[in-house]
Scaffold this motif. Sequence first.
Motif, mmCIF file in Angstrom:
data_model
loop_
_atom_site.group_PDB
_atom_site.id
_atom_site.type_symbol
_atom_site.label_atom_id
_atom_site.label_comp_id
_atom_site.label_asym_id
_atom_site.label_seq_id
_atom_site.Cartn_x
_atom_site.Cartn_y
_atom_site.Cartn_z
ATOM 1 N N GLY A 76 9.502 -29.952 11.400
ATOM 2 C CA GLY A 76 9.495 -28.550 12.028
ATOM 3 C C GLY A 76 8.258 -27.767 12.059
ATOM 4 N N THR A 77 8.179 -26.467 12.350
ATOM 5 C CA THR A 77 6.760 -25.773 12.182
ATOM 6 C C THR A 77 7.407 -24.501 11.703
ATOM 7 N N LYS A 78 6.476 -23.767 11.106
ATOM 8 C CA LYS A 78 6.763 -22.355 10.653
ATOM 9 C C LYS A 78 5.412 -21.553 10.619
ATOM 10 N N LYS A 79 5.724 -20.139 10.159
ATOM 11 C CA LYS A 79 4.082 -19.579 9.918
ATOM 12 C C LYS A 79 3.692 -20.129 8.827
ATOM 13 N N SER A 80 2.342 -20.322 8.707
ATOM 14 C CA SER A 80 1.557 -20.827 7.653
ATOM 15 C C SER A 80 1.778 -19.788 6.413
ATOM 16 N N PRO A 81 1.544 -20.196 5.467
ATOM 17 C CA PRO A 81 1.741 -19.298 4.071
ATOM 18 C C PRO A 81 0.655 -18.254 4.201
ATOM 19 N N GLU A 82 -0.668 -18.570 4.782
ATOM 20 C CA GLU A 82 -1.683 -17.527 4.854
ATOM 21 C C GLU A 82 -1.223 -16.289 5.633
ATOM 22 N N VAL A 83 -0.368 -16.731 6.682
ATOM 23 C CA VAL A 83 0.237 -15.700 7.524
ATOM 24 C C VAL A 83 1.099 -14.774 6.724
ATOM 25 N N GLU A 84 2.008 -15.417 6.104
ATOM 26 C CA GLU A 84 2.904 -14.407 5.378
ATOM 27 C C GLU A 84 2.119 -13.682 4.110
ATOM 28 N N ILE A 85 1.176 -14.291 3.464
ATOM 29 C CA ILE A 85 0.468 -13.350 2.549
ATOM 30 C C ILE A 85 -0.241 -12.537 3.287
ATOM 31 N N TYR A 86 -0.948 -12.614 4.336
ATOM 32 C CA TYR A 86 -1.855 -11.601 5.039
ATOM 33 C C TYR A 86 -0.721 -10.528 5.674
ATOM 34 N N ASN A 87 0.335 -10.719 6.062
ATOM 35 C CA ASN A 87 1.120 -9.566 6.575
ATOM 36 C C ASN A 87 1.492 -8.673 5.509
ATOM 37 N N VAL A 88 1.952 -9.365 4.088
ATOM 38 C CA VAL A 88 2.243 -8.287 2.996
ATOM 39 C C VAL A 88 1.047 -7.606 2.520
ATOM 40 N N MET A 89 -0.248 -8.261 2.622
ATOM 41 C CA MET A 89 -1.390 -7.587 1.889
ATOM 42 C C MET A 89 -1.813 -6.616 2.940
ATOM 43 N N ILE A 90 -1.872 -6.746 4.195
ATOM 44 C CA ILE A 90 -2.463 -6.065 5.237
ATOM 45 C C ILE A 90 -1.640 -4.408 5.075
ATOM 46 N N LYS A 91 -0.564 -4.417 5.020
ATOM 47 C CA LYS A 91 0.575 -3.544 4.874
ATOM 48 C C LYS A 91 0.150 -2.731 3.477
ATOM 49 N N ASN A 92 -0.152 -3.521 2.495
ATOM 50 C CA ASN A 92 -0.558 -2.783 1.197
ATOM 51 C C ASN A 92 -1.957 -2.156 1.328
ATOM 52 N N HIS A 93 -2.916 -2.711 1.911
ATOM 53 C CA HIS A 93 -4.201 -2.503 2.067
ATOM 54 C C HIS A 93 -4.310 -1.196 2.696
ATOM 55 N N SER A 94 -3.420 -0.967 3.953
ATOM 56 C CA SER A 94 -3.399 0.147 4.813
ATOM 57 C C SER A 94 -2.702 1.350 3.961
ATOM 58 N N ALA A 95 -1.994 0.908 3.284
ATOM 59 C CA ALA A 95 -1.069 2.096 2.518
ATOM 60 C C ALA A 95 -2.277 2.720 1.176
ATOM 61 N N ILE A 96 -3.120 1.707 0.804
ATOM 62 C CA ILE A 96 -4.016 2.282 -0.204
ATOM 63 C C ILE A 96 -5.082 2.923 0.372
ATOM 64 N N MET A 97 -5.700 2.502 1.512
ATOM 65 C CA MET A 97 -6.447 3.383 2.473
ATOM 66 C C MET A 97 -6.219 4.644 2.764
ATOM 67 N N LYS A 98 -4.849 4.719 3.053
ATOM 68 C CA LYS A 98 -4.357 5.959 3.530
ATOM 69 C C LYS A 98 -4.383 6.976 2.113
ATOM 70 N N GLN A 99 -3.958 6.362 1.049
ATOM 71 C CA GLN A 99 -3.939 7.450 -0.163
ATOM 72 C C GLN A 99 -5.342 7.718 -0.326
ATOM 73 N N LEU A 100 -6.242 6.973 -0.265
ATOM 74 C CA LEU A 100 -7.726 7.239 -0.480
ATOM 75 C C LEU A 100 -8.116 8.325 0.367
ATOM 76 N N THR A 101 -7.953 8.162 1.916
ATOM 77 C CA THR A 101 -8.191 9.109 2.634
ATOM 78 C C THR A 101 -7.515 10.491 2.511
ATOM 79 N N ASP A 102 -6.194 10.256 1.983
ATOM 80 C CA ASP A 102 -5.658 11.747 1.758
ATOM 81 C C ASP A 102 -6.257 12.343 0.739
ATOM 82 N N LEU A 103 -6.981 11.791 -0.403
ATOM 83 C CA LEU A 103 -7.332 12.451 -1.626
ATOM 84 C C LEU A 103 -8.735 13.190 -1.425
ATOM 85 N N ARG A 104 -9.417 12.624 -0.027
ATOM 86 C CA ARG A 104 -10.602 13.261 0.299
ATOM 87 C C ARG A 104 -10.524 14.857 0.604
ATOM 88 N N PRO A 105 -11.310 15.363 0.273
ATOM 89 C CA PRO A 105 -11.298 16.952 0.232
ATOM 90 C C PRO A 105 -11.195 17.273 2.060
#
Length: 123
Positions: A76-105
């Motif tokens: 069969g076929t499935k999402k590649s492991p890279e896609v799984e990792i990418y999807n989780v990491m992009i959400k985490n990266h977005s959350a961190i970037m929002k935190q950093l943006t919110d800390l700016r004056p």
Amino acid sequence: MAKKNESIDQTKRDKIDAEIVRLTKLLNDVDNKSKKIVESLIKNAAFMAVTLDELQETMNENGVVSEYQNGEHQWGTKKSPEVEIYNVMIKNHSAIMKQLTDLRPKAPPKTQDDGFEDFVGNR
């Protein structure tokens, strides 16, 4: 063979360091109380940004689907492991970037120029 891995690791380290410098410059105006928090977030954001770029390259080269074998005659076929990792990491990266943006004056609100000052100054 180990030498090749060392150069790859050093290249990634250089990219991460460059991203740390870039983000640090963007967040230079953060107050001193938040500096320690910002340093940790920046390091994680930089690592994730570089890793996300690498995952994108891998997905572009290999596609986003991988084949698997589950038993002797079951394929069969499935999402590649890279896609799984990418999807989780992009959400985490977005959350961190929002935190950093919110800390700016917060920037003072812009006042709309109605032309009055120019009118008075030109008289």
